[in-house]
Design a protein around this motif. Structure first.
Motif, short mmCIF file in Angstrom:
data_model
loop_
_atom_site.label_atom_id
_atom_site.label_comp_id
_atom_site.label_asym_id
_atom_site.label_seq_id
_atom_site.Cartn_x
_atom_site.Cartn_y
_atom_site.Cartn_z
N TYR A 22 0.84 -1.20 0.00
CA TYR A 22 0.00 0.00 0.00
C TYR A 22 0.87 1.25 0.00
O TYR A 22 1.94 1.28 0.61
N LYS A 23 0.37 2.30 -0.64
CA LYS A 23 1.01 3.61 -0.60
C LYS A 23 -0.08 4.67 -0.50
O LYS A 23 -0.97 4.72 -1.35
N LYS A 24 -0.02 5.44 0.55
CA LYS A 24 -1.01 6.48 0.80
C LYS A 24 -2.44 5.93 0.78
O LYS A 24 -3.36 6.51 0.21
N GLY A 25 -2.60 4.76 1.39
CA GLY A 25 -3.92 4.16 1.54
C GLY A 25 -4.43 3.40 0.34
O GLY A 25 -5.54 2.86 0.36
N LYS A 26 -3.65 3.32 -0.74
CA LYS A 26 -4.08 2.62 -1.95
C LYS A 26 -3.24 1.37 -2.19
O LYS A 26 -2.03 1.38 -1.97
N GLN A 27 -3.91 0.30 -2.65
CA GLN A 27 -3.18 -0.90 -3.06
C GLN A 27 -2.42 -0.59 -4.34
O GLN A 27 -3.01 -0.18 -5.35
N ILE A 28 -1.10 -0.82 -4.31
CA ILE A 28 -0.26 -0.53 -5.47
C ILE A 28 0.21 -1.82 -6.13
O ILE A 28 0.07 -1.99 -7.34
N TYR A 29 0.78 -2.73 -5.31
CA TYR A 29 1.30 -3.98 -5.85
C TYR A 29 0.83 -5.16 -5.01
O TYR A 29 0.51 -5.02 -3.82
N GLN A 30 0.80 -6.33 -5.66
CA GLN A 30 0.57 -7.59 -4.97
C GLN A 30 1.76 -8.49 -5.26
O GLN A 30 2.22 -8.58 -6.40
N TYR A 31 2.27 -9.17 -4.23
CA TYR A 31 3.38 -10.09 -4.39
C TYR A 31 2.92 -11.51 -4.05
O TYR A 31 2.29 -11.74 -3.01
N SER A 32 3.21 -12.44 -4.96
CA SER A 32 2.75 -13.81 -4.77
C SER A 32 3.74 -14.74 -5.47
O SER A 32 4.84 -14.34 -5.83
N ASN A 33 3.33 -16.01 -5.66
CA ASN A 33 4.19 -16.96 -6.35
C ASN A 33 3.34 -18.03 -7.03
O ASN A 33 2.12 -18.05 -6.88
N ASP A 34 4.00 -18.87 -7.80
CA ASP A 34 3.34 -20.03 -8.38
C ASP A 34 3.31 -21.10 -7.30
O ASP A 34 4.31 -21.78 -7.07
N TYR A 35 2.18 -21.26 -6.64
CA TYR A 35 2.14 -22.13 -5.46
C TYR A 35 2.35 -23.61 -5.82
O TYR A 35 2.69 -24.42 -4.96
N LEU A 36 2.21 -23.97 -7.11
CA LEU A 36 2.47 -25.36 -7.49
C LEU A 36 3.93 -25.73 -7.26
O LEU A 36 4.26 -26.90 -7.05
N LYS A 37 4.80 -24.72 -7.30
CA LYS A 37 6.21 -24.98 -7.03
C LYS A 37 6.44 -25.35 -5.57
O LYS A 37 7.50 -25.87 -5.21
N LEU A 38 5.44 -25.07 -4.72
CA LEU A 38 5.55 -25.41 -3.30
C LEU A 38 5.11 -26.83 -3.01
O LEU A 38 5.25 -27.32 -1.90
N LEU A 39 4.55 -27.49 -4.02
CA LEU A 39 4.07 -28.86 -3.85
C LEU A 39 5.13 -29.82 -4.39
O LEU A 39 5.49 -29.77 -5.56
#
Length: 281
Positions: A22-39
């Motif tokens: 968040y920046k100044k109360g707004k969602q700017i970026y989302q960080y995630s991954n390919d969860y299949l790599k966790l299996l």
């Protein structure tokens, strides 16, 4: 979701970690991954979860929605990933989980045709296209082996060497055509999906996904309420070999065939015909 002015907020969808910036109360970026790599595939033990996660996929927000990147939806028995480019969904992956079972259904547009594939079936795919007012859903395994269309055929002009089943549900026609020389395999998830998939108008991938999920939930209701119109098999000359069909001529009448000969013509309404086709089966 925690209210932030500037900073990050973590959320878990099942065991998939997502972090919003968040920046100044707004969602700017989302960080995630390919969860299949966790299996990790553990052979007879199925898939086991690896808790070490690296958030190496960055997605951007616009007006509170993912604009470019990946959006996620967690359902009771499935997990959906939408790949989005400049606000438009380009591909949808639906991951299905059960005890010792995992599969992925992928939906995307290829040259104005909707293509559906499954992870465990490399040979088959489903193609859905609209030409004028006609929707066609094809099951392809090198060539078309079955298809569905939102109309009822003229019974004097049928495809050859086919099993044809027509019905009406909520005033909408549906015909399923299968090549007699190409029997569908029960163990193929793509072919099983073709059996159950419904035809409906849609404006884009997101609209298709919403109606696809709804139709899957209503499949049992369809089987109970749909009015059957025909179940016939044709030969190499497109003539009816065996079967039964109803047509609205003269207030309604049905025709029954056996070994290429017409055995019976009888006046009936469509509702009355449901008993006749039950007896036929």
């Amino acid at each position: 979701m925690v209210s932030l002015i500037t900073g990050t907020s973590k959320k878990n969808i099942s065991e998939h970690v997502i972090v919003d910036y968040y920046k100044k109360g707004k969602q700017i970026y989302q960080y995630s991954n390919d969860y299949l790599k966790l299996l990790e595939n553990e052979g007879s033990n199925g898939f086991e979860y690896n808790p070490i996660q690296t958030l190496d996929i960055e997605s951007s927000y616009k007006e509170g929605k993912i604009y470019s990147g990946f959006a996620y939806i967690d359902n009771e028995n499935s997990f959906t990933t939408k790949e989005i480019e400049k606000g438009k969904t380009k591909k949808i992956d639906i991951d299905v989980f059960a005890m010792h079972y995992f599969n992925r259904v992928t939906i995307k547009e290829v040259d104005d045709v909707l293509e559906i594939t499954t992870l465990d079936d490399e040979n088959s795919k489903i193609l859905i296209e609209k030409v004028m007012d006609t929707l066609t859903c094809k099951l392809v395994d090198k060539k078309v082996i079955a298809y569905k269309v939102n109309k009822v055929f003229n019974f004097q002009d049928l495809p050859k060497n086919s099993m044809i089943r027509s019905s009406i549900f909520q005033n909408e026609p549906l015909t399923i055509v299968m090549r007699i020389d190409k029997e569908l395999e029960n163990q193929s998830s793509c072919q099983e999906l073709f059996r159950n998939i419904s035809l409906f108008n849609f404006k884009d991938l997101d609209d298709f996904y919403t109606k696809f999920e709804l139709a899957n939930n209503e499949q049992n209701n369809f089987e109970k309420v749909a009015l059957l119109i025909a179940y016939v098999m044709t030969d190499e000359n497109s003539a009816i070999k065996n079967g039964i069909y109803w047509e609205p001529t003269n207030g309604g009448q049905y025709h029954e065939y056996l070994k290429g000969s017409e055995l019976k013509i009888e006046s009936q309404t469509l509702e009355e015909f449901q008993k006749s086709i039950d007896i036929f089966f």
